[in-house]
Design a protein around this motif. Sequence first.
Motif, PDB file in Angstrom:
ATOM      1  N   LEU A  52       0.835  -1.203   0.000  1.00  0.00           N
ATOM      2  CA  LEU A  52       0.000   0.000   0.000  1.00  0.00           C
ATOM      3  C   LEU A  52       0.873   1.258   0.000  1.00  0.00           C
ATOM      4  N   ILE A  55       2.543   1.670  -3.405  1.00  0.00           N
ATOM      5  CA  ILE A  55       1.599   2.217  -4.394  1.00  0.00           C
ATOM      6  C   ILE A  55       1.395   3.711  -4.166  1.00  0.00           C
ATOM      7  N   ASP A  56       1.215   4.119  -2.903  1.00  0.00           N
ATOM      8  CA  ASP A  56       1.033   5.547  -2.602  1.00  0.00           C
ATOM      9  C   ASP A  56       2.259   6.360  -3.006  1.00  0.00           C
ATOM     10  N   TYR A  59       2.247   6.482  -6.767  1.00  0.00           N
ATOM     11  CA  TYR A  59       1.057   7.265  -7.097  1.00  0.00           C
ATOM     12  C   TYR A  59       1.364   8.761  -7.061  1.00  0.00           C
ATOM     13  N   GLU A  97      -4.545   0.041  -5.791  1.00  0.00           N
ATOM     14  CA  GLU A  97      -4.788   0.376  -4.381  1.00  0.00           C
ATOM     15  C   GLU A  97      -6.157  -0.115  -3.930  1.00  0.00           C
TER      16      GLU A  97
END
Length: 272
Positions: A52, A55-56, A59, A97
């Motif tokens: 997570l 990915i953030d 992102y 996500e």
Amino acid sequence: MGLTDQPELQLPLFFLFLVNYVVTVVGNLSLINLIYLNSHLHTPMYFFLFNLSFIDLCYSFVFTPKMLISFISEKNIISFTECMTQLFFFCFFVNSECYVLTAMAYDRFVAICKPLLYTVTMSPQVCSLLISGSYVMGFAGAMVHTGCMVRLIFCDSNIINHYIVGTVVIISSLIICISYILILFNIIHISASQSLSKAFSTCGSHLVTVGLFYGFGLLTYVKPPSTGSVGQGKFFSVFYTNVVPMLNPFIYSLRNKDIKLALGKTLKRFSN
């Protein structure tokens, strides 16, 4: 078009989002390193949290640097190829996500409702399969979304309100809702207050993250066309795309004893 066309707001917004960007990168990188360096965090829950945060982190690289440049540039210009590339990676990481949050909900369901089978059910192979599936489905969704956009003919205005985009969350939100309904039914039958408190502490961080991610996503996209304005949509999408990735490391670490212990060990290791 960016967030605003008022010149006096460009510089303050630049510094505001620069701070947001730095905190997002440092926070998620720190959490990734803590999980990687501390063996007691090598569990299914933290494996999902690791992904997570990854990915953030990725992102934030997709759109924030371009946004920062737009605040200090006289003209906000992006080529068609760059725009479609940005769209692809945005869709890829957002979709991924969604599915990672879904996998985390399933992990919490097994931990609370079937604790004796947790080790077997959430084996390393199953966790790897869930994460691989999240990325594959995110990639497939991004390919379809971007492919449909590329086929369109843009022969009218070349001015794009860049904050208005959509994402499909029906499957993931449905599974998350089912998982927490089952968890709720299980919690109702727990008589011990200590077990009840542990169940809430186990799910609390994930619930906050899901609430912020899906809540601002719904406020941004799921509304009648006549309601609100483009400016209001941009305001909600700022939280959805910039604030939530920044908050996630804090949500999962501030009241987490394992993370605090790992931070203490890591700092002691580097100080020695």
